[in-house]
Scaffold this motif. Sequence first.
Motif, PDB file in Angstrom:
ATOM      1  N   ASN A 110     -17.751  11.847  -6.114  1.00 48.73           N
ATOM      2  CA  ASN A 110     -16.445  11.946  -5.311  1.00 48.73           C
ATOM      3  C   ASN A 110     -15.402  11.700  -6.073  1.00 48.73           C
ATOM      4  OD1 ASN A 110     -15.243  11.924  -2.963  1.00 48.73           O
ATOM      5  ND2 ASN A 110     -15.564   9.722  -2.353  1.00 48.73           N
ATOM      6  N   TYR A 111     -14.132  12.045  -5.347  1.00 43.45           N
ATOM      7  CA  TYR A 111     -13.013  11.813  -5.991  1.00 43.45           C
ATOM      8  C   TYR A 111     -11.888  11.727  -4.853  1.00 43.45           C
ATOM      9  CZ  TYR A 111     -12.573  16.887  -4.970  1.00 43.45           C
ATOM     10  OH  TYR A 111     -12.608  17.983  -4.348  1.00 43.45           O
ATOM     11  N   ARG A 112     -10.812  11.214  -5.229  1.00 42.08           N
ATOM     12  CA  ARG A 112      -9.650  10.885  -4.170  1.00 42.08           C
ATOM     13  C   ARG A 112      -8.204  10.848  -5.028  1.00 42.08           C
ATOM     14  NH1 ARG A 112      -8.254   5.757  -4.891  1.00 42.08           N
ATOM     15  NH2 ARG A 112      -9.936   4.293  -5.609  1.00 42.08           N
ATOM     16  N   HIS A 113      -7.247  10.976  -4.614  1.00 40.27           N
ATOM     17  CA  HIS A 113      -5.865  10.779  -5.054  1.00 40.27           C
ATOM     18  C   HIS A 113      -5.862   9.227  -5.192  1.00 40.27           C
ATOM     19  CE1 HIS A 113      -4.570  14.564  -4.918  1.00 40.27           C
ATOM     20  NE2 HIS A 113      -4.441  14.735  -3.629  1.00 40.27           N
ATOM     21  N   GLY A 114      -5.087   8.766  -6.392  1.00 40.27           N
ATOM     22  CA  GLY A 114      -4.829   7.299  -6.209  1.00 40.27           C
ATOM     23  C   GLY A 114      -4.262   6.756  -5.356  1.00 40.27           C
ATOM     24  N   ALA A 115      -4.514   5.306  -5.009  1.00 34.72           N
ATOM     25  CA  ALA A 115      -3.425   4.629  -4.270  1.00 34.72           C
ATOM     26  C   ALA A 115      -2.200   4.537  -4.935  1.00 34.72           C
ATOM     27  CB  ALA A 115      -4.194   3.090  -4.045  1.00 34.72           C
ATOM     28  N   ALA A 116      -1.494   3.688  -4.027  1.00 32.88           N
ATOM     29  CA  ALA A 116       0.097   3.433  -4.499  1.00 32.88           C
ATOM     30  C   ALA A 116       0.228   2.587  -5.614  1.00 32.88           C
ATOM     31  CB  ALA A 116       0.723   2.624  -3.406  1.00 32.88           C
ATOM     32  N   VAL A 150      -2.421  10.761 -10.093  1.00 36.65           N
ATOM     33  CA  VAL A 150      -3.694  10.277 -10.535  1.00 36.65           C
ATOM     34  C   VAL A 150      -4.788  10.591  -9.724  1.00 36.65           C
ATOM     35  CG1 VAL A 150      -5.105   8.234 -11.352  1.00 36.65           C
ATOM     36  CG2 VAL A 150      -2.465   8.308 -11.852  1.00 36.65           C
ATOM     37  N   THR A 151      -5.847  11.108 -10.143  1.00 32.30           N
ATOM     38  CA  THR A 151      -6.907  11.310  -9.424  1.00 32.30           C
ATOM     39  C   THR A 151      -8.258  10.570  -9.873  1.00 32.30           C
ATOM     40  OG1 THR A 151      -6.599  13.499  -9.197  1.00 32.30           O
ATOM     41  CG2 THR A 151      -8.673  13.125  -8.943  1.00 32.30           C
ATOM     42  N   VAL A 152      -8.774   9.710  -8.902  1.00 27.92           N
ATOM     43  CA  VAL A 152      -9.780   8.777  -9.157  1.00 27.92           C
ATOM     44  C   VAL A 152     -11.138   9.340  -9.140  1.00 27.92           C
ATOM     45  CG1 VAL A 152     -10.748   6.534  -8.578  1.00 27.92           C
ATOM     46  CG2 VAL A 152      -8.317   6.736  -8.443  1.00 27.92           C
TER      47      VAL A 152
END
Length: 787
Positions: A769-775, A782-784
């Motif tokens: 899975n991948y997502r944009h970084g939180a604040a 950043v991509t997590v």
Amino acid sequence: MNNRALEKLEYSKIIAQLADCTMSNLGRELAENLLPTTEEAEIRRRQQETQEARELLRVYPDLPWSGLKDPRQAVGRAKRGAVLAPEELLAVADSMRASRRLKRFFAELKEHYPLLQEYAANLASFKPVEDAIYRAILPGGEVADEASPRLAALRRQIRSHSVRVKEKLEQIIRSPEWQKMLQDPIVTQRGDRYVVPVKNEYRGQFPGLIHDQSGSGATLFIEPMAVVEINNDLKRLKAEEEEEIERILQELTARVVAEIDQLELAVEALAHLDFALAKGTLSQRWDGVGPKLNRDGYIYIKGGRHPLIKGRVVPVTIWLGRDFTTLIITGPNTGGKTVTLKTVGLFVILAQAGLHLPAELGTEIGLYQQIFCDIGDEQSIEQSLSTFSSHMTNIISILAEADRDSLVLLDELGAGTDPAEGAALAQAILEELHRRGAKTIATTHYSQLKTFAFSQPGIENASVEFDVNTLQPTYRLLIGQPGSSNALQIAARLGLAPELVERARSFMSKAETEMADLIQSLEASQRAAEAERQEAERLRRESERLRQEYAQLKEKLEAQRERILARAREEAWAEVKKARQEAENIVAELKARLAEAPSAQTLQAAYDARSRLRKLQADKAVTPTTPSVATGGRPPRELEVGDRVKVLSLNQEGTVVGGIKPGVSAVVQVGALKMTVRWEDLRLRAGSDPEAGQVQGAGSLMSAKTAAIKRELDLRGMTVDEALYELEKYLDNALVAGLNQVYVIHGKGTGALRKAITQALKEHPRVKNYRHGAANEGGIGVTVVEL
């Protein structure tokens, strides 16, 4: 600085060379009036100015400097209320253009060349006035038609009337009625009127106004009545043209006067810049250097070349003012003693005038309050003085003023009288100058002065070298060694009978003979030592050249080695990626088969897939550089949980975690992976094993990477291709290291890099899975990634 020294050292000829380097009368006047100064601050400023100009010309050989003229006379007339002529206005416009161009040029240099920038600060742009002058005045000095609409209209009318007059006159001279009356069928001018040449006998029959006649009286130049009125109109138009031209010139002059104060400052700045750049140009022509200056009167001239000698010049190296303050130069005539004397004096004057010296780097010049010279034939018929008397008169005046801040140059001291008395007198003069602390250089033939220099501290001998084999001077100065006249050797070489040479030698005293022999021996030793020094210098230069070549070759090989290694790494990584992709395909096929209902076909397919996977592992395994490390030794007799083992097929180390079946297999954890390994594929690794840490295969390299891997990858500043390549490697290492979540930093920017990374993660088989970084994680920069 006394004028006699300037005259004897031919300073005026140097000034003539400097003046030839200027671009205009503005700089030429400053050059022609240049005199040396004794003010240290001013000398240093002048030298720095010359250095800046030399450097500026080196970096910017094409300065915007063309067309500079001297407008000062025109500017002065304009200030007094005169109307400037077209040529004067052009000179002003040329200066304005030079000021504008140089102002812009120096503005781009910013803080460089500070002294030249001081002059450039007074430059200004007069673009509107400059353009108005160039628009109104043609290069030849004629006022252009475009100078004003009225002038253009008047000139059109003048041309039209001129054409009409000529047409009328052409009709007259072609008419049979008048042709017999004309001396020649031509149209000419007398004053500002068009006329035709009429024979004198027809003066009463040809209607018109007589304006002139020929010298013989046979021809009259008559203006036909048919063109009188047109000529009157033409004359009126030309008068109006002159009035309009005068008005234009008055208007342009008034515009110049309105800028007169700033213009005068700019012209003065142009003069100083012209002069400074002339000094830089002269330095270039001489291949000159700026001397180091000192207050101690110390002189060290390295490889000095007299700038007035044409052709091949033998450089002279000479020093004075520290270990000794008086130098006595001896040697044969035409050997270069006087040239050496003049070179020293002239170099001091040039340095204090702010000019560079034609010498080598390292040259140093002391600053002097006075330079005194007694050089050349001083005989005066008008004053009834002999050469000796004239020399003595000059030396007496020198002794009246010379002190420790003086440089004294004496050529052939004591010559022109009895040798014994002349030598004694020369010794007394040198002794007195030395006592006063004056820096003195004297040339002489007297042997007594050589002995005097040996016996007195602070006084040194020098000689100009002479080759008795070729009977030619070498023009080299040898400090510390007295010279000899070599008269007997020269006479013998020229063919004088040996018995006469020996007879002449017998007339010399024993001391003189011994002194001559000693000097010859010293000269021979000096030549041998100099030859050895030159050979040593040649070998040193050769060694330095070889050292530089070696360093360049080493650098080249290192660069080549890095290129080869980088290419090899890229090829190896591409092969690894290919193998990994193939292995993943086989694994996927194996899982799919196992997921199906068990049957003979699916089991056979799974077995085939497993066989292909093992074969791929065997084919792609990296062979260690030390075979004994990879294959040496035998399988362990027994294993315990916690033992460190080497997995040969993977070329990696791991830890036994269970599943031990002696002689069959054991479960080994390698990094984050656990696997069952055949017994014969294991080698026991002891902590004290001397082979530990020596494995050089791909497995050990990967272990080193995974041990130091971080949880974040920074791709900012990379191109898309570079970033995707680094991302691929990083994800593989993170998987082997057992990381389940990592952070890919790509920044916000245009979003192109983020989109490319998102697409790559979407297609990667090991990304869960991948997502944009939180604040608090960096936001969309950043991509997590979960693995």
